[in-house]
Write an enzyme that holds these catalytic residues in place. Structure first.
Site, PDB file in Angstrom:
ATOM      1  N   ASP A  72       4.013  -6.617  -2.133  1.00  0.00           N
ATOM      2  CA  ASP A  72       3.681  -7.191  -3.437  1.00  0.00           C
ATOM      3  C   ASP A  72       4.944  -7.261  -4.279  1.00  0.00           C
ATOM      4  OD1 ASP A  72       3.670  -4.334  -3.498  1.00  0.00           O
ATOM      5  OD2 ASP A  72       2.633  -4.356  -5.416  1.00  0.00           O
ATOM      6  N   GLU A 114       1.930  -1.589  -4.545  1.00  0.00           N
ATOM      7  CA  GLU A 114       2.971  -0.623  -4.874  1.00  0.00           C
ATOM      8  C   GLU A 114       3.533  -0.851  -6.262  1.00  0.00           C
ATOM      9  OE1 GLU A 114       7.018   1.139  -5.178  1.00  0.00           O
ATOM     10  OE2 GLU A 114       6.384  -0.951  -5.399  1.00  0.00           O
TER      11      GLU A 114
END
Length: 405
Positions: free
Chosen positions: A82, A147
């Site tokens: 991400d 994350e």
């Protein structure tokens, strides 16, 4: 165990640079902010299957796990896939998703932080397969989600719910060419103060929550200067990152004020200490302030909610640990120079892997820390090649190191 053919590993890593470049640019072209990673996960799955991973799975949270080998030692590599958003578009000199490429660099959101790590991981897997290196170990290449929103949440899930417990994990966050073995932790802290509203023309009838918070802010600024220092990880820190208020109108005394604090934790600092340091400030006690920790309860792209406190412990792996030593040996054997052993400034999934579950984490990743979250983000092609080579060599070097111990 036969001697590693480091020349062949370097040769293949260089040969696969065009493939890594194309794959990375494909990932960059797919917007994949936290909780919206599905399309980039599917693109990674396609690449893992294309290069010949033995098994590829997507877990219920949405993380992707690609396996190679059937040996008894389990070693994991991690890349969160991400990204943060692009911020102000005017700060970019190029389209952050179209990106750019020249002889040295690849630009675009996620190139250093940290889809570049995934590109090197996948092609390290291809090298391992091609050279038939995975006879003594099993390697799992993990692409993790969320994350940027909540570092380590993905690995809390992987360890506790999937039961995956490797001997060590290589984080492929950017390391500026060094091998990393630790980082400060962090917390997200909320401080709330209540007041009593009154008409703004007669403020003495009320109790202004913003004024009360203002005194706390001054003491927080001073608290920052006396937080603990550590010879390796550095100093603990805090900063006020957000401020909110409640008030009946612009013509009224504020009846509530809340701040968010980004607290960075060095070795020897934990959640209980950080909360108590703020709660015991004279201004906080006088204002009867409520000091608490934020929690994270946002669904992943699959819809799974996995609540956690926003507490991310500091961690350090001893420089003599076999994983650190094997990484250093692999680096020297491949690149004929001594590595820099260091630490990250920012936070990584190691907060869960090592900080919460005591599974050693080491870091070696393409790109530079300073590129993370910045406009005009880029990574370096030479880094992709070197990382792919080291990732391919490291599991065998670690296995040899353990056998020689």
């Amino acid at each position: 165990m036969p001697k590693l053919d480091t020349d062949k590993i370097n040769e293949l890593a260089q040969a696969y640079l065009p493939n890594m470049t194309e794959f990375l640019r494909d990932m960059v072209a797919i917007p994949s902010e936290s909780c919206d990673e599905k399309k980039v996960i599917l693109r990674i799955k396609e690449e893992m299957e294309k290069v010949g991973f033995d098994r590829v799975e997507i877990d219920p949270m949405g993380n992707i796990l690609g396996y190679i080998g059937t040996g008894p030692r389990l070693i994991a590599f991690d890349a969160h896939i991400d990204t943060v958003g692009i911020g102000a578009a005017g700060n970019w000199n190029f389209d952050p998703y179209e990106g750019f490429e020249d002889d040295e660099c690849i630009g675009g959101r996620g190139t250093s932080d940290q889809e570049g790590g995934m590109a090197s991981m996948v092609y390290a897997g291809k090298i391992i397969k091609e050279l038939d290196l995975a006879d003594e170990y099993t390697v799992v290449m993990v692409g993790t989600v969320q994350e940027e929103d909540c570092d380590g949440l993905c690995w809390q899930y992987i360890i506790k719910e999937l039961g995956l417990k490797p001997e060590f994990v290589v984080s492929t966050e950017p390391t500026d060419g060094g091998i990393y073995r630790g980082q400060r932790g962090r917390m997200e802290i909320k401080v709330e103060v209540a007041g009593i509203s009154s008409h703004g023309s007669a403020p003495e009838r009320g109790d202004n929550a913003i004024f009360k918070m203002g005194k706390i802010l001054g003491e927080l600024e001073e608290l920052h200067t006396r937080l603990k220092d550590d010879a390796f990880l550095g100093k603990g820190s805090l900063t006020v990152s957000q401020i909110f208020y409640t008030s009946p109108s612009r013509c009224a005394v504020a009846d509530g004020c809340t701040i968010s604090i980004d607290r960075r934790l060095t070795a020897g600092e934990d959640a209980e200490l950080a909360i108590s340091q703020i709660a015991e400030l004279p201004a906080a006690k006088a204002a009867d302030a409520r000091v608490s920790m934020y929690t994270y309860e946002v669904p992943s792209y699959t819809g799974l909610v996995y609540p956690t406190d926003c507490y991310f412990p500091s961690w350090v792996v001893d420089e003599k640990h076999p994983a650190v030593q094997a990484a250093a040996k692999a680096y020297t054997a491949l690149f004929s120079s001594e590595p820099r052993i260091d630490k990250w400034t920012f936070s990584t999934n190691g907060v869960a892997i090592t900080g919460m579950h005591d599974i050693p984490t080491i870091g070696f990743g393409p790109g530079k820390e300073a590129q993370a979250h910045a406009p005009n983000e880029k990574t370096w092609k030479a880094d992709l090649v070197r990382c792919a080579a080291l990732y391919a060599a490291l599991p065998s070097m670690y296995t040899q190191t353990k056998q020689d111990a």
